[in-house]
Design a protein around this motif. Structure first.
Motif, short mmCIF file in Angstrom:
data_model
loop_
_atom_site.label_atom_id
_atom_site.label_comp_id
_atom_site.label_asym_id
_atom_site.label_seq_id
_atom_site.Cartn_x
_atom_site.Cartn_y
_atom_site.Cartn_z
N ARG A 305 -0.55 10.39 -6.04
CA ARG A 305 -1.78 10.91 -6.67
C ARG A 305 -3.02 10.52 -5.88
O ARG A 305 -3.87 11.36 -5.57
CB ARG A 305 -1.89 10.38 -8.11
CG ARG A 305 -3.18 10.80 -8.82
CD ARG A 305 -3.31 10.14 -10.17
NE ARG A 305 -3.36 8.68 -10.07
CZ ARG A 305 -4.46 8.01 -9.73
NH1 ARG A 305 -5.59 8.65 -9.45
NH2 ARG A 305 -4.44 6.69 -9.66
N VAL A 306 -3.11 9.22 -5.52
CA VAL A 306 -4.28 8.73 -4.79
C VAL A 306 -4.33 9.33 -3.39
O VAL A 306 -5.40 9.70 -2.89
CB VAL A 306 -4.29 7.19 -4.75
CG1 VAL A 306 -5.35 6.67 -3.78
CG2 VAL A 306 -4.51 6.63 -6.14
N GLY A 307 -3.16 9.43 -2.75
CA GLY A 307 -3.13 10.01 -1.41
C GLY A 307 -3.66 11.43 -1.38
O GLY A 307 -4.40 11.82 -0.46
N GLN A 308 -3.31 12.19 -2.38
CA GLN A 308 -3.74 13.58 -2.42
C GLN A 308 -5.18 13.74 -2.93
O GLN A 308 -5.98 14.47 -2.34
CB GLN A 308 -2.78 14.39 -3.30
CG GLN A 308 -1.39 14.55 -2.66
CD GLN A 308 -0.40 15.23 -3.58
OE1 GLN A 308 -0.06 14.73 -4.64
NE2 GLN A 308 0.07 16.40 -3.18
N GLN A 309 -5.50 13.05 -4.03
CA GLN A 309 -6.80 13.26 -4.67
C GLN A 309 -7.92 12.47 -4.01
O GLN A 309 -9.05 12.96 -3.92
CB GLN A 309 -6.71 12.88 -6.16
CG GLN A 309 -5.76 13.76 -6.96
CD GLN A 309 -5.67 13.34 -8.42
OE1 GLN A 309 -6.45 12.50 -8.89
NE2 GLN A 309 -4.74 13.90 -9.15
N ILE A 310 -7.66 11.26 -3.56
CA ILE A 310 -8.71 10.40 -3.01
C ILE A 310 -8.73 10.46 -1.48
O ILE A 310 -9.79 10.58 -0.86
CB ILE A 310 -8.53 8.93 -3.48
CG1 ILE A 310 -8.46 8.85 -5.00
CG2 ILE A 310 -9.67 8.07 -2.94
CD1 ILE A 310 -9.68 9.39 -5.72
N TYR A 311 -7.55 10.40 -0.86
CA TYR A 311 -7.47 10.44 0.61
C TYR A 311 -7.49 11.87 1.15
O TYR A 311 -7.72 12.08 2.34
CB TYR A 311 -6.21 9.73 1.09
CG TYR A 311 -6.29 8.22 1.06
CD1 TYR A 311 -6.11 7.47 2.22
CD2 TYR A 311 -6.53 7.50 -0.11
CE1 TYR A 311 -6.16 6.08 2.22
CE2 TYR A 311 -6.60 6.12 -0.13
CZ TYR A 311 -6.42 5.42 1.02
OH TYR A 311 -6.48 4.03 1.01
N GLY A 312 -7.20 12.83 0.29
CA GLY A 312 -7.24 14.23 0.71
C GLY A 312 -6.11 14.65 1.62
O GLY A 312 -6.29 15.52 2.48
N VAL A 313 -4.94 14.04 1.44
CA VAL A 313 -3.78 14.34 2.29
C VAL A 313 -2.84 15.30 1.56
O VAL A 313 -2.51 15.08 0.39
CB VAL A 313 -3.02 13.06 2.68
CG1 VAL A 313 -1.89 13.38 3.64
CG2 VAL A 313 -3.96 12.03 3.28
N GLU A 314 -2.45 16.35 2.24
CA GLU A 314 -1.48 17.28 1.68
C GLU A 314 -0.07 16.82 2.01
O GLU A 314 0.19 16.31 3.10
CB GLU A 314 -1.71 18.69 2.24
CG GLU A 314 -3.04 19.31 1.84
CD GLU A 314 -3.16 19.53 0.34
OE1 GLU A 314 -2.11 19.82 -0.29
OE2 GLU A 314 -4.27 19.38 -0.19
#
Length: 318
Positions: A305-314
């Motif tokens: 969740r954090v990787g996608q939402q905060i770090y912006g990684v797909e």
């Protein structure tokens, strides 16, 4: 010849062929015993190398280096270091001393935590400054490491945090009284490391600014104090990885947010040695996917969740 030889990360068999040949030729063999440890006893090294191994304490290396270097211009002397031999400045100093005495020297490299970082799936050239985290006490909580961490975070690069070990350390009382009594060895566990990191974060940033405060701070061109600045290390929005016994058959990695990892017990990380990585925002999708295989709570963990939402990684699909 004065040899400084890396032993790698695990056991007696991690030494290189070139290193082993140098050890077998050496008249004296020293094992540096205070910047790191192997997963096997000295006796096992002696059996495999076929040589007596002399323990080199901090006092011997830093105060009596001439004893180690004695006659190294006439006979071979080996100085063994866990990991890579030039991972600590002490060993550079020893080489300079040898050269100043006119002794020939040779460094034989090996794997270290700095190269074994690839086990996390993070790319080594995406790391910034390496930090050291020492044991805090009630009266001593050095936090200069936090400034270096913030520098890395601003660049978006990853940060390796080396955790403190205490070998042949004296208590303040014994040191003051001149008594050569040493405390039992201690090795910092990631649970304590995350606790200290979060403590320092809370002291540097006592409260998180509201959205309106953030907007005002971002548009303010003037200097900001720690108390008024925006934290670069919000625990529930920062990804991290614990590295335990890297390079050994029992190595273990755990990834997650700082909040998730700080809730784990000492036992979940296991025996030493340990390190920690704080993940930077320039996280590549392949890094994200690989390190996510070690995530707390698997696919349901906050890593994703954090990787996608905060770090912006797909996420990558394979």
């Amino acid at each position: 010849m004065f040899y400084v030889i890396g032993l790698g990360l695990s056991d007696e068999k991690d030494i290189t062929v070139k290193g082993l040949e140098a050890v077998k030729r050496s008249e004296r063999v020293y094992l540096e015993s205070y910047t790191s440890i192997l997963m096997v006893d000295k006796e096992k090294l002696e059996g495999f190398y076929g040589r007596e191994v002399i323990t080199a304490t901090r006092e011997l290396v830093e105060l009596e280096a001439d004893e180690i270097l004695k006659d190294a211009d006439k006979v071979d002397v080996a100085f063994l270091v866990v990991g890579d031999p030039l991972g600590a400045t002490t060993h550079t100093d020893l080489l300079l001393r040898a050269r100043s005495l006119g002794h020939p020297t040779e460094v034989i490299h090996n794997a270290s935590i700095l190269t074994a970082l690839g086990s996390t799936g993070l790319q080594m050239y995406s790391f910034g400054q390496t930090l050291s985290l020492v044991f805090y006490t009630e009266t001593w909580r050095p936090d200069s490491w936090y400034d270096r961490l913030e520098e890395n975070l601003r660049l978006g690069v990853h940060t390796l945090v080396l955790l403190d070990i205490k070998v042949r350390e004296q208590s303040e009382e014994n040191m003051a009284r001149g008594r050569l009594i040493y405390e039992p060895p201690r090795f910092m566990n990631p649970a304590q490391a995350f606790s200290q990191i979060l403590l320092t974060e809370s002291l540097r940033h006592p409260s998180s600014p509201s959205d309106s405060d953030k907007s005002e701070l971002e548009t303010n061109a003037g200097p900001q104090t720690d108390k008024g600045s925006i934290s670069l290390l919000p625990p529930d929005q920062t990804l991290a990885i614990s590295l335990s016994r890297i390079g050994t058959p029992t190595q273990k990695l755990i990834s997650g947010t700082l909040t998730e990892l700080s809730k784990l017990s000492d036992e979940e990380f296991g025996d030493p040695l340990h390190s920690v990585v704080i993940v930077g925002k320039r996280l590549h999708p392949l890094e994200f996917e690989y390190a996510g295989k070690f995530a707390v709570n698997g696919e349901k963990g906050d890593w994703w969740r954090v990787g996608q939402q905060i770090y912006g990684v797909e996420r990558e699909t394979f």
